[in-house]
Design a protein around this motif. Structure first.
Motif, PDB file in Angstrom:
ATOM      1  N   ILE A  39       0.865  -1.189   0.000  1.00 54.35           N
ATOM      2  CA  ILE A  39       0.000   0.000   0.000  1.00 54.35           C
ATOM      3  C   ILE A  39       0.904   1.242   0.000  1.00 54.35           C
ATOM      4  CG2 ILE A  39      -1.781   1.291   1.238  1.00 54.35           C
ATOM      5  CD1 ILE A  39      -2.602  -1.427   2.509  1.00 54.35           C
ATOM      6  N   ASP A  40       0.689   2.071  -1.009  1.00 50.36           N
ATOM      7  CA  ASP A  40       1.484   3.296  -1.148  1.00 50.36           C
ATOM      8  C   ASP A  40       0.944   4.305  -0.146  1.00 50.36           C
ATOM      9  OD1 ASP A  40       2.688   5.619  -1.908  1.00 50.36           O
ATOM     10  OD2 ASP A  40       1.624   5.802  -3.809  1.00 50.36           O
ATOM     11  N   LYS A  41       1.669   4.462   0.984  1.00 50.85           N
ATOM     12  CA  LYS A  41       1.117   5.285   2.069  1.00 50.85           C
ATOM     13  C   LYS A  41       1.537   6.748   1.954  1.00 50.85           C
ATOM     14  CE  LYS A  41       0.557   1.387   5.055  1.00 50.85           C
ATOM     15  NZ  LYS A  41       1.535   0.370   5.262  1.00 50.85           N
ATOM     16  N   ILE A  42       1.122   7.339   0.839  1.00 46.72           N
ATOM     17  CA  ILE A  42       1.346   8.767   0.656  1.00 46.72           C
ATOM     18  C   ILE A  42      -0.014   9.379   0.310  1.00 46.72           C
ATOM     19  CG2 ILE A  42       2.447  10.522  -0.788  1.00 46.72           C
ATOM     20  CD1 ILE A  42       4.683   8.367  -1.288  1.00 46.72           C
ATOM     21  N   GLU A  43      -0.397  10.415   1.056  1.00 45.24           N
ATOM     22  CA  GLU A  43      -1.691  11.042   0.785  1.00 45.24           C
ATOM     23  C   GLU A  43      -1.596  11.829  -0.519  1.00 45.24           C
ATOM     24  OE1 GLU A  43      -4.104  12.698   3.686  1.00 45.24           O
ATOM     25  OE2 GLU A  43      -3.130  11.692   5.370  1.00 45.24           O
ATOM     26  N   LYS A  44      -2.632  11.639  -1.340  1.00 48.71           N
ATOM     27  CA  LYS A  44      -2.602  12.299  -2.652  1.00 48.71           C
ATOM     28  C   LYS A  44      -3.790  13.247  -2.805  1.00 48.71           C
ATOM     29  CE  LYS A  44      -1.029   7.841  -3.950  1.00 48.71           C
ATOM     30  NZ  LYS A  44      -1.493   7.360  -2.647  1.00 48.71           N
ATOM     31  N   GLU A  45      -3.527  14.324  -3.516  1.00 50.50           N
ATOM     32  CA  GLU A  45      -4.601  15.280  -3.799  1.00 50.50           C
ATOM     33  C   GLU A  45      -5.394  14.800  -5.010  1.00 50.50           C
ATOM     34  OE1 GLU A  45      -5.579  17.940  -1.986  1.00 50.50           O
ATOM     35  OE2 GLU A  45      -4.173  17.012  -0.596  1.00 50.50           O
ATOM     36  N   LEU A  46      -6.613  15.288  -5.107  1.00 53.91           N
ATOM     37  CA  LEU A  46      -7.423  14.968  -6.284  1.00 53.91           C
ATOM     38  C   LEU A  46      -6.768  15.609  -7.506  1.00 53.91           C
ATOM     39  CD1 LEU A  46     -10.146  14.001  -7.610  1.00 53.91           C
ATOM     40  CD2 LEU A  46     -10.983  16.294  -7.162  1.00 53.91           C
ATOM     41  N   GLU A  47      -6.578  14.783  -8.504  1.00 50.50           N
ATOM     42  CA  GLU A  47      -5.963  15.276  -9.737  1.00 50.50           C
ATOM     43  C   GLU A  47      -7.096  15.619 -10.701  1.00 50.50           C
ATOM     44  OE1 GLU A  47      -3.032  13.466 -13.181  1.00 50.50           O
ATOM     45  OE2 GLU A  47      -3.412  12.328 -11.350  1.00 50.50           O
ATOM     46  N   ILE A  48      -7.122  16.867 -11.154  1.00 50.17           N
ATOM     47  CA  ILE A  48      -8.181  17.268 -12.088  1.00 50.17           C
ATOM     48  C   ILE A  48      -7.578  17.420 -13.470  1.00 50.17           C
ATOM     49  CG2 ILE A  48      -9.929  19.003 -12.636  1.00 50.17           C
ATOM     50  CD1 ILE A  48      -9.966  19.635  -9.585  1.00 50.17           C
ATOM     51  N   LEU A  49      -8.090  16.633 -14.402  1.00 48.52           N
ATOM     52  CA  LEU A  49      -7.558  16.672 -15.762  1.00 48.52           C
ATOM     53  C   LEU A  49      -7.965  17.973 -16.433  1.00 48.52           C
ATOM     54  CD1 LEU A  49      -8.403  13.024 -16.714  1.00 48.52           C
ATOM     55  CD2 LEU A  49      -6.132  13.932 -16.286  1.00 48.52           C
ATOM     56  N   LYS A  98      -4.203  18.005 -20.873  1.00 47.65           N
ATOM     57  CA  LYS A  98      -3.891  16.603 -20.578  1.00 47.65           C
ATOM     58  C   LYS A  98      -4.775  15.652 -21.382  1.00 47.65           C
ATOM     59  CE  LYS A  98      -1.876  16.618 -15.983  1.00 47.65           C
ATOM     60  NZ  LYS A  98      -2.174  16.305 -14.594  1.00 47.65           N
TER      61      LYS A  98
END
Lengths: 64, 405
Positions: free
Chosen positions: A49-59, A63
């Protein structure tokens, strides 16, 4: 996707191992082997499990 | 002629009075499609009745609602019975509905049913073709409007369940004539990139017209063609669209879609910990069990040891030996006593004792005892045994004592 499938399979395997260890009449060698396998799976699941918090990516249009 | 100046309420009251007197307006039946339907908490129903050219407001009071026999919804074609009158406060005229009936099915509803039937017969809704939703998704694709509550709700719920979830939003229109194309583009995008595990296709609640894009055939076919599983979350729980039927999973609301798409990280962590604990306990128990069994076997084995059997036999032999010894001792002691007794008895009878008292033992030279003179004649040699030796003597005279023994 394959990585996720492995994860799901790992969890399923782990569930089976826990079940076997608690209900099956295993040989000593068998239960030690199963136990080791289970502990390795717990570690594997935790590690994958990649335990890094990620922000919502808006295309944006660029892109897309 | 000078015109009379009236207050607003007077005008409205006057119009109302005129209308209420009108024979036709007093009691009419109107056909149209329901929109802007609103059920007020008071129990009264408010909606607009429309046809292709115009609209009219309607109100149905609670007392009449009870016997309508069905629940109206937007898009439904109905016939209402009532009176047209004025709501004086706003100067608006509206139909005061006393009774209403379903007029077949609304146009949109008919379209919806026709498409549903068509796609269903083509197998687009078949359970067998539905893709399973990834249980432990790491990356979620979201197709919805960039603005509005839907994306916020989804992100909030998803983050709450799993702070490490990765989410990508493909912003689209969710209503209007161009909405279908942007949604299809979004589905195509994610399918080309193949970077997400699950797609959520969402929209907030609205009228049947607002949600219409999710009833369009092109959108439905795009959803069906997606190789990535799609969760459809359109409108409220009671709204069903074609997208919901064709999607791999239908969520009642966008928040619910997030719950279905994103696994609960804390729950998983908890489960993993529990697994670890259970396994450890099971292992300890297994070891304990085996150890106890081993101990038991050890005890059982020691009972079967040949040395122990030997020891038991040896002990028996020793016991026998002791017994024999004891018996032997007893016998010896008894015999010895007997001998002593006999010895004492013998002592009294011993000839040697007698010899010491002056007696002599007479025998011939061959030690044959001589007890009678008749055994002898003159000049016979006899042996006389005294207490300390022998004497050889010759018989001179023989005197036979007749009658004496």
């Amino acid at each position: 996707m394959d990585k996720k499938t492995t994860f799901e399979t790992s969890i399923e395997k782990l569930e089976k191992i826990v079940h076997d260890l608690t209900t099956e009449d295993l040989t000593l060698e068998g239960s030690i082997k199963t136990y080791k396998e289970g502990m390795a799976l717990v570690k594997h699941c935790n590690d994958s499990i990649d335990k890094i918090e990620k922000e919502l990516e808006i295309l944006t249009n660029k892109k897309v | 002629m000078e015109k009379q100046i009236l207050g607003v309420s007077h005008v409205n009251a006057y119009i109302k009075q005129l209308m209420d007197k009108d024979f036709i307006l007093k009691n009419l039946s109107v056909q149209g499609e329901v929109s802007n339907f609103k059920a007020h908490s008071s129990g009264h129903l408010y909606f607009t009745l429309k046809d292709d050219e115009s609209t009219i407001s309607c109100v149905m009071f609670k007392t009449h609602v009870q016997n309508s026999g069905f629940e109206i919804e937007n898009g439904m074609k109905i016939i209402v019975l009532g009176a047209v009158s004025v709501y004086e406060r706003s100067g608006q005229y509206q139909i005061y509905v006393r009774k209403m009936m379903q007029d077949g099915l609304g146009k949109l509803y008919q379209e919806f049913e026709a498409l549903k039937k068509k796609l269903s017969s083509e197998g687009l809704f078949d359970e067998a073709t539905k893709k399973p939703i990834c249980k432990y998704a790491g990356h979620i694709g979201i197709i919805t409007s960039n603005t509005g509550a839907v994306i916020k709700d989804i992100v909030q719920v998803a983050k709450r369940r799993n702070p490490y979830i990765r989410m990508t939003l493909y912003p689209t229109l969710v209503q209007g004539p161009d909405a279908a194309q942007t949604i299809i583009k979004g589905i195509t995008y994610f399918n080309q990139e193949k970077n997400v595990d699950t797609i959520i296709l969402g929209r907030g609640g609205g009228s049947i017209e607002d949600l219409w894009v999710f009833n369009e055939e092109a959108v439905a076919r795009s959803i069906y063609a997606s190789v990535i599983p799609i969760i459809s979350a359109v409108g409220h729980e009671t709204d069903f669209t074609i997208s919901d039927f064709v999607a791999d999973l239908r969520a009642p609301t966008p928040s619910a879609a997030a719950e279905l798409a994103v696994y609960d990280y804390f729950n998983l962590q908890n489960n993993l910990n529990q697994f670890e604990l259970t396994m450890r306990q099971a292992m300890y128990r297994q070891l304990d069990l085996k150890k106890k069994r081993l101990e038991l076997l050890k005890v059982q084995l020691s009972h079967q040891h040949p040395g122990l059997k030997f020891e038991r036999k040896y002990q028996y032999i020793t016991e026998l030996e002791d017994k024999i010894k004891m018996l032997m001792d007893n016998i010896l002691r008894r015999k010895k006593h007997q001998v002593n007794l006999l010895e004492e008895q013998l002592k009294g009878l011993s000839p040697i004792q007698r010899l010491k008292e002056g007696y002599a033992y007479l025998s011939d030279l061959q030690f044959n005892k001589i007890i009678s003179v008749k055994q002898l004649k003159s000049n016979d040699k006899v042996m006389v045994t005294l207490s300390d030796g022998q004497v050889i003597a010759t018989v001179d005279v023989i005197d036979y004592n007749k009658g004496e023994v």
